[in-house]
Structure formats: C-alpha cells, structure tokens
Design a protein around this motif. Structure first.
Motif, mmCIF file in Angstrom:
data_model
loop_
_atom_site.group_PDB
_atom_site.id
_atom_site.type_symbol
_atom_site.label_atom_id
_atom_site.label_comp_id
_atom_site.label_asym_id
_atom_site.label_seq_id
_atom_site.Cartn_x
_atom_site.Cartn_y
_atom_site.Cartn_z
ATOM 1 N N LEU A 121 0.856 -1.187 0.000
ATOM 2 C CA LEU A 121 0.000 0.000 0.000
ATOM 3 C C LEU A 121 0.895 1.241 0.000
ATOM 4 N N PRO A 122 0.742 2.134 -0.953
ATOM 5 C CA PRO A 122 1.655 3.286 -1.054
ATOM 6 C C PRO A 122 1.613 4.177 0.188
ATOM 7 N N ASN A 123 2.799 4.437 0.739
ATOM 8 C CA ASN A 123 2.968 5.369 1.871
ATOM 9 C C ASN A 123 2.190 4.963 3.114
ATOM 10 N N THR A 124 1.857 3.679 3.220
ATOM 11 C CA THR A 124 1.098 3.178 4.375
ATOM 12 C C THR A 124 2.017 2.327 5.235
ATOM 13 N N THR A 125 2.264 2.766 6.469
ATOM 14 C CA THR A 125 3.241 2.090 7.327
ATOM 15 C C THR A 125 2.773 2.053 8.781
ATOM 16 N N LEU A 126 3.467 1.216 9.554
ATOM 17 C CA LEU A 126 3.390 1.269 11.013
ATOM 18 C C LEU A 126 4.768 1.670 11.513
ATOM 19 N N PHE A 127 4.828 2.384 12.627
ATOM 20 C CA PHE A 127 6.090 2.761 13.254
ATOM 21 C C PHE A 127 6.191 1.978 14.552
ATOM 22 N N VAL A 128 7.255 1.180 14.683
ATOM 23 C CA VAL A 128 7.379 0.285 15.835
ATOM 24 C C VAL A 128 8.793 0.345 16.402
ATOM 25 N N HIS A 129 8.944 -0.180 17.619
ATOM 26 C CA HIS A 129 10.265 -0.385 18.196
ATOM 27 C C HIS A 129 10.409 -1.864 18.510
ATOM 28 N N VAL A 130 11.572 -2.435 18.140
ATOM 29 C CA VAL A 130 11.823 -3.867 18.291
ATOM 30 C C VAL A 130 13.033 -4.078 19.192
ATOM 31 N N ALA A 131 12.907 -4.986 20.157
ATOM 32 C CA ALA A 131 14.047 -5.405 20.974
ATOM 33 C C ALA A 131 13.969 -6.909 21.168
ATOM 34 N N ILE A 132 15.128 -7.567 21.144
ATOM 35 C CA ILE A 132 15.196 -9.030 21.241
ATOM 36 C C ILE A 132 16.282 -9.406 22.237
ATOM 37 N N THR A 133 16.047 -10.484 22.986
ATOM 38 C CA THR A 133 17.042 -10.952 23.933
ATOM 39 C C THR A 133 17.780 -12.190 23.423
ATOM 40 N N ASN A 134 19.026 -12.336 23.883
ATOM 41 C CA ASN A 134 19.821 -13.540 23.633
ATOM 42 C C ASN A 134 19.897 -13.911 22.171
ATOM 43 N N ARG A 135 19.891 -12.936 21.322
ATOM 44 C CA ARG A 135 19.905 -13.232 19.896
ATOM 45 C C ARG A 135 21.282 -13.673 19.466
ATOM 46 N N ARG A 136 21.345 -14.775 18.728
ATOM 47 C CA ARG A 136 22.637 -15.230 18.230
ATOM 48 C C ARG A 136 23.188 -14.188 17.273
ATOM 49 N N GLY A 137 24.456 -13.861 17.422
ATOM 50 C CA GLY A 137 25.083 -12.903 16.530
ATOM 51 C C GLY A 137 24.823 -11.471 16.929
ATOM 52 N N GLY A 138 24.364 -11.234 18.163
ATOM 53 C CA GLY A 138 24.213 -9.858 18.625
ATOM 54 C C GLY A 138 22.757 -9.466 18.725
ATOM 55 N N GLY A 139 22.491 -8.166 18.646
ATOM 56 C CA GLY A 139 21.131 -7.681 18.810
ATOM 57 C C GLY A 139 20.940 -7.142 20.210
ATOM 58 N N LYS A 140 19.759 -6.636 20.453
ATOM 59 C CA LYS A 140 19.505 -5.988 21.734
ATOM 60 C C LYS A 140 19.089 -6.973 22.806
ATOM 61 N N ALA A 141 19.273 -6.565 24.020
ATOM 62 C CA ALA A 141 18.826 -7.380 25.146
ATOM 63 C C ALA A 141 17.326 -7.204 25.307
ATOM 64 N N HIS A 142 16.759 -7.950 26.254
ATOM 65 C CA HIS A 142 15.312 -8.022 26.336
ATOM 66 C C HIS A 142 14.722 -7.203 27.467
ATOM 67 N N LYS A 143 13.416 -7.055 27.353
ATOM 68 C CA LYS A 143 12.664 -6.459 28.446
ATOM 69 C C LYS A 143 12.258 -7.546 29.424
ATOM 70 N N ARG A 144 12.043 -7.165 30.676
ATOM 71 C CA ARG A 144 11.660 -8.152 31.679
ATOM 72 C C ARG A 144 10.429 -8.923 31.193
ATOM 73 N N GLY A 145 10.487 -10.223 31.295
ATOM 74 C CA GLY A 145 9.366 -11.017 30.801
ATOM 75 C C GLY A 145 9.390 -12.420 31.363
ATOM 76 N N LEU A 146 9.006 -13.370 30.542
ATOM 77 C CA LEU A 146 8.763 -14.724 31.012
ATOM 78 C C LEU A 146 10.007 -15.440 31.497
ATOM 79 N N SER A 147 11.188 -15.066 30.948
ATOM 80 C CA SER A 147 12.373 -15.864 31.276
ATOM 81 C C SER A 147 13.473 -15.049 31.938
ATOM 82 N N VAL A 148 13.116 -13.911 32.501
ATOM 83 C CA VAL A 148 14.143 -13.009 33.019
ATOM 84 C C VAL A 148 14.212 -13.048 34.545
ATOM 85 N N ARG A 149 15.413 -13.076 35.052
ATOM 86 C CA ARG A 149 15.673 -12.939 36.483
ATOM 87 C C ARG A 149 14.886 -13.923 37.339
#
Length: 937
Positions: free
Chosen positions: A760-788
């Motif tokens: 769809l032309p010029n139709t988007t969503l704006f989001v923020h993505v974070a991932i934990t324990n990703r192989r090869g780097g990436g961001k750490a995670h937010k507190r959730g099911l497997s944290v602490r």
C-alpha cells in the motif's frame, strides 16, 4: 482474511485528553502545554496514588503541583535539580507488584532529582500527555541553564527557514501569497500519502482563526500549516531525546542514535554525514551536517530503517546441504485463477507463481485432441492449456527469480501414446535443464540446491528397474486420483487409507524421473528400512495432520532424509489454504499452496520465503536437520538445546491508513487497531491487540508494548494485521508478515500490504523492536517470562533414563556440568538486568545506553563527581574517584558484579563445554554401535 475468524473480544476505544486540534510539533508547544498544566497521579513509595494538578511556572524554573497538604512552597521541584526524566516504569516504586498491573507502561514516567537521586513518580491519563511532559522536561534539563527564548523564538529555525524558501520559490510573481490549490499540491508533494482534503481543511482552519478568507495563502499560514500537518509527534519526541542542539541532530547526535538505538555496528561521523546529505531537505542543514525533523522523518521512513534486515534480501543461507534440509516454496494447481469448481486455467498463473519464487509447481495433464496432451484442473475442462505451451512458459520463467532447482510435480492422466508425446515435449523444450542423471546409490542424501542450480527435477511415477518393456503398470495413489474423482473416474481401491488405482506408464516418460520418484507412504518403520533417499511421498493434509499429532517425533525424523509433499484436501473446493506452519513444524519441505487465494495462510507462506533472498529455499532449523537430535512438532515449552528468546514489540503509530476497499460504513472515517501475531510451533503461537484509535487513519498513535517468548526462533513468524473497528464487522486494512530471523532492532517502519499482497503506497506502522539472547548480537530483552528467575525457580536441564545401566550412568555424569552451565549463564543475565534497572533502563537496553546514562548523570550533577573507566585490562573497571551519591555507588557495585560474573563465565566456559562434549561423544558412540547392530540384525 483468516485473521477475522477470531473469538469475539471486548472492543476498546482510546479517547485522548489532548485536544485533537492541538498537535505537539515543537518544544514551544510542549512548554505551553506544561504551563497550562494537567492532572496526573502522584505515586508514593507505599504504592498509594494521589491526584494532583501539575504545571510549569511561567519562568520555567519550577515544577509545581496542587492541591497538597504541603505548604505551596514545598509542593514544587526546581528544574535545575532534575538529573534525569525516565519514561515508563523504571523506578522501584513503579515496578512494585502493587502497581505494575494498574496502568500501562506508556502512561508512567519518573523525575529523578537532587543529590540523592530521589524520584517523583507520575502516572498520566494517556501516552500523549506523558510524551509531552517527558519531552519538555528533558529539554529544560538540557537547556534550562541557558538564556533561550523557547516559547517565542526570535530567530527562524532551520525548518521554518527551509519551508519559507519553498514558499518563495512557489511565489514566482513575488506577490507574498500563492493560491490554495498550489499550496495544497506543494505540501502533498512533500508528504506523499497525505490527503488533499486534509491539507485544504487545515488551511481554511488557520485562515478562519486569523480572520483571513479567500484562496490566497500567505507565507506565515503556509509555514504554520506545514508544521502542524507534517510533524509526527512521536518522531519529534525521539529527535529531542537525542538532540544536543535543540530541534535538530548534528552528526554526533545521529551517530549516537544509529549506534545505540538502531544497533548498527561500526558507525562513523562520515556515515552520519552521508545520511544527512541523503535525507535532509534544507540546503543549510546539508551544509552544516544538521538533520532537521523533516530529514529525520525521511530517514526513518527510508529503506535504511525498514524492519526487514537487508542482509536477507539476498541468498544468505548455506545452500550446500542436502535438498531434504530445506523448506521449498510450492504451488498447488498453479494453473488455476480461482477455485477448483468454477476456476479457469490460465497460463499467467504459472508466470506469477514462478516470479514469486515458487520452486515446486504442479502440472496435471490429460489426454487432449489431436494427440496433444492438455493441462487443466478438476472441472475446468473449458479452459484447457496445451501441455507444450505450459512447458514453454516454465522453460522461459523457471530461473528468472531463482537459480535454484525447480521441482515439476507431474500428475499424469494420459494414455500411453500421449505420455510419449509428453516425454518428447519435455526433452525438446526443457533440454539440458531437465535433470535425468540416475541417483548415486552410494549416497545417503539428495544433492544440494547449489549442485542442482539451473536444473528442473521431475517428480512422478517411475517403472521398476526390472521392467524392460516399453510400458508397464504403476499405482497412482496421489492427489491426481482425488482430483479425477470429481470428473467421474471410478477405478480405485483402498491402500493404507489412500485411494489407489493402476496407471499404465510408458518407459520413455518414466526414464525422465530421477531424484523425485513418487512412492506411496506406508508407515515410518517401513520407510526407515526400505525407502530410498531419492523417493518422495505425498500426503493429503488430513493424513499429514494425523501423523503430526500422533507421531510428531517420527515425522520430524522421517523428513531429515526424505522429501515429503503435503497437498490440500480435495474438500477445499474453494481453493482455500491450509496453514503451512502446521507442516513446517514437522519438517515437511514441500507444502503446496493455492497461490490464487489470498489471506492469512498465503501471507505466512510468502513472508516466510522472503528470508533467503526469496530464492524459494529456506534452510530448516538445525534441530530438524541433525541426525542425532530430539524435537517434537507439538512442543509446548522450551526446547532442549535451543535458547528461548524474548521479543519486545512497541507499536507506536500508523501512517496514512486507508479506508478498507469496498467499505461504505462510517464514510471516510477509519478507526484502526492492530493485532500482533506470532506463528510458529504451538509453544510460540500467540497474539495481542492494541486499543482502537478513534477516527484517525492519518497518524493514529497507539503507544502500546507487547512481549512474546519465542522458543524456536528459526521457525517463528511475526505478523502485523491492521483492522478497522466496526460494530457491523471489523474490516481488513493491511498486513505485513516477517520471519523472526529477519527482524532489525530499534525504531523501524513496517510497510503494509493489501489482502492480495501489493504494498500500500505510503502506508506504514512505526514500531520499536528489541530481542534478547539473539545469536550474533542484537539488543537485550525487556523483563518477561524468562528473566531474572530466582534461584528457587531456576530450571536445570536434565537427562532422561533409558533403563540401560551403562547409558544412564554415562549421561548422569553430564548432570553436573549442565547445572554449572545454567548457573554461569543465569548469573550473568541476572547481573546485567540488575545493572540496567539501577541505571533506570529496562532489560531491553544495551550496554551503550547504560554507560551513556551514567555519563549523563555525571555531567548534569552540580557536585563535582568523577568516575574513571579503565579499558587497558581485559575486563574493564569503573571506579569512583571520591565520594558519590548512594544510587551511583549501587550502580558501580552492580557494574562490578556484572563484570565479575562475565569473567567467571568466560574463564570457566571451556572446561564446562569440554565435559559436555565428552559426554556427548560417548553417547554418539552408543548411537553408532546401536545402528551398526541394527543393520547386522
């Protein structure tokens, strides 16, 4: 669309307390709002909340609140005492159990102030109000010490100067005004996707407010309209967060954003200057290497900030594995335009499927007039295609989109003479592309896609090697018979629950089949003993589902060595699609889809195969390929040997969401909401939805965060679905489907696709993505099911007993190193989360953000605080030089603990790993002995 078929849910509508005509598009607007003030809840350390009216003093030196039992002089906070403004639940008070579920994260913020880093914790009615206060306070903290006329700036900004120059260029007669139509077209040209009616309405509103009427638009009105229409508050808020120079980013600010937030490695100032040159619209900005709000918006909307990782736009996976180790993009009844009953056959359907990366195509051939075989499906006899014409198209387009092998699934209903014609056509038209080399009987697996580049493999029946006659009988137990039932074929019997009949096959056609010989599946044990690696079984989806549910482990093991094809049940006369994930989780390589039928299932299929350059082949997860590995397709928990990951998605806003096609309800009003879905193994399947934003499709603000635990990342798919909330029936606006492995962290735009797959032309969503324990780097995670997890809740990997004493004793020896490995990992993760939380950040933050936060505290402190970082040693230290506040002391202690646990892990890992591999090797020796013994028996 399949997403509509959901349980009825309670609908929620968001009513913002911010006036709809009041858009925060500058720091001046923030200050004005804060000076007027608003009601917010003040949270005490005892978890009780009190309504208070907060406002900023006109001199912008004090924040006050009322009513309060305190003396009015005590119910205030000096701006210069503020150390930091935190967005979300990032203090111990707001994270306390008594409050965590009472309000969303987006509606909370905290003001950290004083030498002892005390916190004023507040909850607002909406995320818009929070954003305005956080943006304004952060601005004051940065610039409050300077004499800056923020409310009425005396000098035109970088942005207003540029848009003013655009107006002057348009005013060719130098009359000081331009006509309404011209002004509207200029703003629409600068912001594709914006409705002309919206622009014209804004001009009329501004003119009415100034008692100006007519078609002439002056410069002030033009600049004001542009700033109000073209400022996205969520992006302006982001810019102010990172800007050290008021309302634009210099190359150092941009470098910090790209490196810290977007997770890009090796960022240089030159790279950032190139970004400015590419996206900044103003000549002054480009000359000074300043990125204004418009340039920043253009950059965030560009392909450089797309949610899809560009590395996956080309072939990026190992293509030298056996063919059975890949998922293969497959089409069912590729000739059909519509459903099986009314649909007509058309040659363009083959072209479309091949161009979309399809690597397995079905061709159903029947006797035709004049001894020329024809292609059609079911009852579409009226729209027959000449078999030779279909081959011409396949020959022309087979390798246009992908150079990897194409599997031609031939279903033959022809007499022997026309079979010979088929064979002649294939040899003549396909020529050297047709792979006819006999399989190597010394091998155990199929050749790789790399070895079979440019080749067409024929899947079909083959006469036994002992047959020397020019023709012979074979069984036809596959979907060809099921299709023929609808056109009157009646010669059949039953074999293992599948329809079966005898088919006369000519040797000339039989000899063209090499690596994909069709055979009938009996059971897993017989296949293990007798099936050859070049033989392929086809499964009706009903039978495949039964095997997936009753024999999940056996089905996965079977697919490690053999190709299997799953095709839709003939009951799907509407050409609807099965869910491919149901069979991918079992390792089934070829799941045949009705490409002519759009919807959820086709979205999953097309989205999935994007991840390897859209070449039609995707490498299966290692746990499904390794000869010795355990995986159940119906796993509903974490998997042995696979690290679960946490996906944190914040849906911030939408842009230019269109009215659903064909919808007449509610006029032009769009009331969007979004489903965020995870598709994968049963343990991963989940969905969550945002609130509905009332009457706003242009730039709806959602500001909602979701978390998903992903147990098998390599098989997970993320899907965004945008729907229009309507009490008559919610209607589909757009969707986007992306494999988990292709996600890019940070602030990203998601392009939306229509029901039929067009963007769809010029139709988007704006989001923020974070991932934990990703192989090869990436961001750490937010507190959730497997944290602490606390020590009591810590889960350790254990081994199952087999009842064989020598084997059980061997694996019992691995229990201790498994516990050690778990402790090493968990200790580091817990120490990292503690350090991040003390820094006032979520566990989704990275180390760069933590160090940046600490340095900001030190710079904003009125006391002389010194902390040194020693990078000369292997493990960097961070020490205070002299007395520091208690909170900072805790942060330094948490940093030291994080370094120490990391050091312990690094220095102990090799020993623990060695113990584990030693036990594994011994176990594999037992496995090999067992296999050799079984062969002898």
């Amino acid at each position: 669309d399949g997403s509509k078929q959901r349980q009825v849910r309670k609908k929620t509508v968001s009513f913002s307390t911010m006036p709809s005509d009041r858009k925060i598009n500058s720091t001046a607007a923030c200050m004005a709002f804060m000076m007027e003030g608003c009601e917010m809840k003040k949270v005490r350390s005892n978890s009780r909340m009190y309504n208070r009216y907060f406002l900023l003093d006109p001199d912008m030196h004090w924040l006050r609140w009322e009513p309060s039992k305190k003396d009015s002089e005590k119910a205030k906070l000096e701006i210069k005492s503020i150390k930091e403004v935190r967005l979300g639940k990032k203090t111990p008070v707001l994270r306390s159990n008594g409050l965590s579920d009472q309000f969303p994260d987006e509606c909370a913020f905290s003001i950290i102030y004083g030498d002892n880093y005390e916190s004023l914790d507040l909850v607002a009615s909406t995320a818009d109000v929070v954003s305005t206060w956080v943006m304004g306070l952060r601005y004051l903290v940065s610039y409050g010490r300077h004499t800056v006329d923020m409310v009425e700036p005396s000098q035109p900004s970088l942005r207003t100067s540029w848009i003013g120059s655009v107006f002057e260029l348009a005013d060719m007669e130098k009359e000081g005004h331009i006509d309404l139509f011209r002004a509207t077209q200029i703003i629409k040209g600068l912001n594709p996707g914006m409705k002309e009616s919206r622009i014209e309405l804004k001009f009329k509103e501004l003119q009415k407010a100034k008692d100006q009427y007519g078609e002439a638009i002056n410069m002030d009105t033009f600049v004001e309209a542009y700033c109000e229409l073209c400022t996205r508050p969520e992006i302006f808020f982001l810019l102010v967060q990172f800007s050290s120079n008021k309302e634009y980013l210099d190359s150092k600010d941009l470098m910090l954003f790209v490196e810290v937030e977007q997770g890009v490695e090796g960022v240089t100032e030159d790279m950032c200057r190139d970004i400015v040159q590419k996206f900044e619209p103003s000549a002054e900005g480009r000359e000074r290497s300043y990125l204004s709000i418009d340039g920043f918006t253009h950059y965030l909307l560009s392909s450089e900030c797309h949610i899809f990782d560009p590395q996956h736009k080309r072939v990026c996976q190992d293509m030298t594995q056996p063919l059975s180790h890949y998922y293969i993009n497959s089409s069912h009844n590729a000739s059909l335009l519509e459903d099986h009953f009314w649909g007509s056959s058309d040659i363009s359907s083959y072209i479309r499927a091949l161009r979309m990366g399809c690597r397995s195509i079905e061709v159903i051939v029947w006797d035709g007039p004049d001894n020329e075989p024809v292609v059609y499906v079911g009852s579409s006899v009226a729209s027959q295609l000449a078999f030779s014409k279909v081959l011409d198209i396949i020959n022309q387009y087979a390798f246009e989109s992908s150079e990897y092998p194409l599997i031609l699934c031939l279903v033959t209903h022809c007499c022997v003479p026309q079979q010979r014609v088929m064979a002649q056509h294939m040899k003549k038209i396909l020529g050297d592309k047709l792979y006819i080399e006999p399989p190597n009987r010394e091998e155990n697996y199929l050749p790789s896609p790399e070895k079979l580049k440019g080749k067409i493999l024929l899947k079909g029946k083959r006469l036994p090697p002992s047959c020397t006659d020019p023709e012979g009988d074979v069984t036809d137990e596959e979907e060809g018979l099921e299709m023929s039932r609808r056109v009157g074929a009646d010669e059949k019997d039953q074999l293992n629950g599948l329809g079966c009949k005898r088919l006369r096959l000519c040797k000339e056609l039989s000899d063209l089949v090499s690596l994909c010989k069709s055979v009938q599946f009996r059971d897993f044990e017989i296949s293990k003993r007798e099936q050859k690696y070049w033989e392929i079984c086809s499964f009706n989806e009903v039978d495949a589902n039964r095997f997936a549910n009753e024999f999940p482990e056996e089905f996965v093991c079977y697919n490690k060595r053999f190709l299997s094809r799953v095709y839709p049940t003939p009951m799907r006369i509407d050409a609807s699609n099965m869910n491919p994930q149901d069979f991918w989780k079992c390792g089934c390589q070829i799941v045949a889809m009705n490409y002519q039928t759009p919807g959820l299932m086709m979205d999953l299929n097309l989205g999935w195969f994007r991840q390897n350059g859209n070449c039609g082949y995707v490498l299966r997860p290692a746990i499904m390929r390794e000869e010795v590995s355990y995986f159940s397709a119906n796993a509903r928990d974490s998997l042995p040997g696979v690290s679960a990951q946490l996906l944190h998605i914040k849906v911030i806003s939408g842009q230019n969401l269109p009215k659903p096609r064909g919808s007449a309800a509610k006029g032009d009003v769009v009331e969007p909401y979004i489903y965020v879905e995870i598709h994968g193994i049963p343990a991963d399947c989940a969905e969550q939805r945002t609130k509905t934003v009332s009457q706003n499709g242009d730039n709806p603000i959602f500001d909602e965060s979701f978390e998903f635990q992903i147990n098998l990342p390599e098989l997970a798919v993320l899907r965004f679905v945008v729907l229009d909330d309507d009490y008559i029936g919610d209607e589909f606006i757009g969707q986007y489907t992306i494999p988990f492995e292709c996600l890019q962290p940070g602030y990203r735009h998601v392009p939306l696709q229509s029901l039929t797959g067009e963007f769809l032309p010029n139709t988007t969503l704006f989001v923020h993505v974070a991932i934990t324990n990703r192989r090869g780097g990436g961001k750490a995670h937010k507190r959730g099911l497997s944290v602490r997890k606390g020590r009591k809740a810590r889960e350790y990997t254990t081994t199952k007993t087999t009842g064989i004493k020598v084997v059980d004793e061997l694996f019992r020896a691995s229990t201790q190193p498994l516990r050690e490995a778990t402790d090493l990992r968990e200790n580091v993760q817990n120490a990292m989360v503690s350090f991040k939380e003390l820094c006032g950040l979520t566990p989704a933050a990275n180390m760069k953000q933590c160090i940046l936060t600490v340095s900001t505290w030190l710079m904003n402190s009125e006391r002389s605080l010194r902390v040194t970082v020693d990078l000369s040693e292997t493990y960097p230290t961070m020490e205070a030089q002299g007395p520091v506040p208690e909170l900072l002391r805790k942060v330094l202690n948490a940093y030291d603990m994080m370094i120490q646990t990391s050091r312990t892990l690094i220095e102990s890992a090799d020993v623990v790993y060695s113990k584990l591999t030693q036990a594994q090797r011994a176990g594999l020796d037992f496995h090999e002995d067992l296999r050799i013994g079984a062969r002898r028996v």
